[in-house]
Design a protein around this motif. Structure first.
Motif, PDB file in Angstrom:
ATOM      1  N   ARG A 230     -14.836  -3.077 -10.784  1.00 50.87           N
ATOM      2  CA  ARG A 230     -16.270  -4.066 -10.261  1.00 50.87           C
ATOM      3  C   ARG A 230     -16.252  -4.157  -8.669  1.00 50.87           C
ATOM      4  O   ARG A 230     -15.099  -3.564  -8.260  1.00 50.87           O
ATOM      5  CB  ARG A 230     -15.613  -5.815 -10.314  1.00 50.87           C
ATOM      6  N   SER A 232     -17.861  -5.227  -5.736  1.00 53.37           N
ATOM      7  CA  SER A 232     -18.478  -6.789  -4.918  1.00 53.37           C
ATOM      8  C   SER A 232     -19.212  -7.229  -3.693  1.00 53.37           C
ATOM      9  O   SER A 232     -18.667  -6.171  -2.331  1.00 53.37           O
ATOM     10  CB  SER A 232     -17.469  -7.891  -5.111  1.00 53.37           C
ATOM     11  N   PHE A 260     -19.969 -12.018  -4.574  1.00 53.60           N
ATOM     12  CA  PHE A 260     -20.622 -11.960  -5.718  1.00 53.60           C
ATOM     13  C   PHE A 260     -20.958 -10.148  -6.146  1.00 53.60           C
ATOM     14  O   PHE A 260     -21.244  -9.162  -5.493  1.00 53.60           O
ATOM     15  CB  PHE A 260     -22.118 -12.112  -5.307  1.00 53.60           C
ATOM     16  N   THR A 261     -20.135 -10.204  -7.768  1.00 49.26           N
ATOM     17  CA  THR A 261     -20.107  -8.441  -8.074  1.00 49.26           C
ATOM     18  C   THR A 261     -21.498  -7.924  -8.158  1.00 49.26           C
ATOM     19  O   THR A 261     -22.326  -8.542  -8.810  1.00 49.26           O
ATOM     20  CB  THR A 261     -19.718  -9.392  -9.461  1.00 49.26           C
ATOM     21  N   LEU A 262     -21.548  -7.266  -7.242  1.00 43.64           N
ATOM     22  CA  LEU A 262     -22.887  -6.151  -8.073  1.00 43.64           C
ATOM     23  C   LEU A 262     -22.904  -5.873  -9.207  1.00 43.64           C
ATOM     24  O   LEU A 262     -23.680  -5.228  -9.619  1.00 43.64           O
ATOM     25  CB  LEU A 262     -22.709  -5.668  -6.976  1.00 43.64           C
ATOM     26  N   ASP A 263     -21.886  -4.865  -9.834  1.00 37.85           N
ATOM     27  CA  ASP A 263     -21.936  -4.080 -10.344  1.00 37.85           C
ATOM     28  C   ASP A 263     -20.165  -3.993 -11.366  1.00 37.85           C
ATOM     29  O   ASP A 263     -19.250  -4.664 -10.661  1.00 37.85           O
ATOM     30  CB  ASP A 263     -21.867  -2.494 -10.038  1.00 37.85           C
ATOM     31  N   SER A 264     -20.314  -4.457 -12.507  1.00 39.94           N
ATOM     32  CA  SER A 264     -18.804  -4.552 -13.340  1.00 39.94           C
ATOM     33  C   SER A 264     -18.873  -3.660 -14.464  1.00 39.94           C
ATOM     34  O   SER A 264     -20.048  -3.852 -15.357  1.00 39.94           O
ATOM     35  CB  SER A 264     -18.291  -5.836 -13.695  1.00 39.94           C
ATOM     36  N   ARG A 272     -17.228 -10.693 -16.924  1.00 35.84           N
ATOM     37  CA  ARG A 272     -19.022 -10.326 -15.627  1.00 35.84           C
ATOM     38  C   ARG A 272     -18.835 -10.753 -14.331  1.00 35.84           C
ATOM     39  O   ARG A 272     -18.293 -11.248 -14.597  1.00 35.84           O
ATOM     40  CB  ARG A 272     -19.794 -10.163 -17.411  1.00 35.84           C
ATOM     41  N   ASN A 273     -19.996 -10.122 -14.091  1.00 37.57           N
ATOM     42  CA  ASN A 273     -20.786  -9.851 -13.203  1.00 37.57           C
ATOM     43  C   ASN A 273     -20.138 -12.060 -12.710  1.00 37.57           C
ATOM     44  O   ASN A 273     -20.754 -12.456 -13.770  1.00 37.57           O
ATOM     45  CB  ASN A 273     -21.867 -10.400 -13.114  1.00 37.57           C
ATOM     46  N   ASN A 304     -18.941 -17.806 -13.389  1.00 32.12           N
ATOM     47  CA  ASN A 304     -18.547 -18.149 -14.981  1.00 32.12           C
ATOM     48  C   ASN A 304     -17.151 -19.145 -15.227  1.00 32.12           C
ATOM     49  O   ASN A 304     -16.796 -19.284 -15.648  1.00 32.12           O
ATOM     50  CB  ASN A 304     -17.451 -16.907 -14.709  1.00 32.12           C
TER      51      ASN A 304
END
Length: 423
Positions: A230, A232, A260-264, A272-273, A304
């Motif tokens: 991840r 973030s 805040f997750t940019l890419d997972s 996931r994000n 989530n």
């Protein structure tokens, strides 16, 4: 007309006289480990500045906010009719702090955390240090932060943490499933201090996270293993209008933290994000000479909301004293902590403080909605008493003991130990 012209001339002469009053010399006394040029760089008042008592008071407060400073004051001396000498006097904290926290883990065995941090590294209030903890499994981390490295407003920080924990997951049928949570994360942050009341942090967090099933009645829809890499965006905004004098605190502070997750990239949508946000509103009020009223309202929310791997835990050390160690989880929460602190004994470097507190909170269950917070089925209400053993000349050297008792349906009670004030 003559009277008007005379008044204008008197005003102009007065302004000219005020403008002529300047700070010829700035001295700093009392600092032994903290560098003088560092303190001068932080100060608003410089040599050659116009005399401004408001800015001098601001500098005193700015120094007291530093980990290395316990107290600060100032003195003005007249050199001649137009020039003054300004002397700041600071009382330093001892800022190399060992730490030891002892508690119970989720298996009711001994858990502990040892740490060593220098909050005045290189005499510039940089933070460097690390920790090792044993909470069922081994964890460790290393930190370096230099909030004023680049200028008095800009700084940077990095940290690496390997956190391995046994995480209980609570299901709708009240079953508990235990996972081994293993997180390896590297983080880089940039700090910006707009002024001494407003501070910003922004950074990137690169993490590898694994969940591995340990025991419990696991449903078919909950996988045995989960893993994710991840990236973030993380950050913090702090509004700080706090004044402190040793163990006494007065004023208001708001701290908003987010991730805040940019890419997972992983093997399950449960990780996931998503966005996690939390805001702590804190209000402190001096009561007489020895009393202090302290309050914290904590609001937290995560997007989530369909996963049992919820980020917010109901826990002794985090929010409700006496409730137990990770007894529930949620994807949103409202927590209110209020306590009255009173100094019973104070002499030299030592102070003994007692407190009476009320902790209350409510949670949104995973898969639920925000109405859960109002309905109160997951609410907790505790009250209790505590003691604080305070070393006034060591930064954050507060050893606390609290005993909390449930006022609601939960029959819990218990002792909570820790370093530093609860909030």
């Amino acid at each position: 007309m003559k009277k008007t012209i005379t008044l204008i001339l008197i005003t102009l002469v007065s302004i000219s006289f005020i403008d002529a009053q300047t700070i010829k010399e700035v001295k700093i006394e009392g600092n032994k480990r903290t560098r003088t040029n560092f303190l001068k760089r932080l100060a608003f008042v410089k040599e050659g500045s116009q005399l401004d008592t408001v800015r001098i008071a601001s500098d005193e407060r700015r120094f007291r906010l530093l980990p290395s400073v316990a107290s600060s004051s100032s003195k003005l001396e007249k050199i001649d009719d137009e020039n003054y000498r300004l002397t700041y006097t600071v009382v330093e904290n001892f800022a190399i702090i060992p730490g030891l926290n002892v508690s119970q883990d989720v298996n009711e065995d001994l858990a502990y955390r040892v740490s060593l941090f220098d909050f005045n590294f290189l005499g510039q209030n940089q933070i460097i240090g690390g920790f090792y903890s044993r909470n069922v499994f081994d964890s460790y981390g290393f930190f370096w932060e230099a909030p004023n490295l680049i200028t008095r407003k800009w700084g940077v920080g990095v940290n690496y943490q390997r956190n391995v924990l046994q995480e209980p997951i609570f299901l709708d049928n009240n079953d508990e499933v235990n996972y081994k949570f293993d997180s390896r994360a590297f983080e880089f942050r940039v700090f910006y201090e707009h002024n001494f009341k407003n501070r910003f942090e922004l950074g990137l967090n690169f993490a590898n996270i694994d969940y591995n099933f340990l025991d419990g009645n696991r449903p078919q829809n909950i996988p045995e293993e989960l893993g994710v890499d991840r990236v973030s965006v993380v950050g913090e905004y702090e509004y700080n209008n706090i004044t402190n004098e040793f163990q006494y605190v007065d004023g208001f502070r708001s701290i908003f933290t987010y991730s805040f997750t940019l890419d997972s990239n992983g093997n399950n949508d449960l990780l996931r994000n998503f966005f996690i946000g939390r805001n702590d509103f804190e209000y402190f009020k001096r009561i007489g000479e020895k009393g202090n009223w302290a309050n914290r309202l904590r609001l937290a929310y995560a997007t989530n909301d369909t996963t049992p791997f919820a980020p917010f835990a109901l826990d002794n050390q985090l929010n409700i004293r006496g409730v137990g160690n990770v007894v529930d989880r949620g994807t949103a929460s409202i927590v209110l902590n209020t306590e009255y602190r009173h100094t019973f004994y104070e002499k030299g470097w030592f102070a003994l403080q007692g407190n009476a507190f009320i902790d209350a909170g409510t949670w949104q269950d995973p898969g639920g909605n925000l109405g859960d917070l109002i309905e109160g089925e997951s609410a907790s209400l505790f009250t209790g008493l505590g003691l604080r053993f305070i070393h006034k000349r060591i930064f954050n050297a507060v050893f606390r003991i609290d005993y909390g008792i449930s006022l609601g349906d939960k029959a819990n009670n218990g002792i909570v130990f820790g370093i530093g004030q609860y909030f």
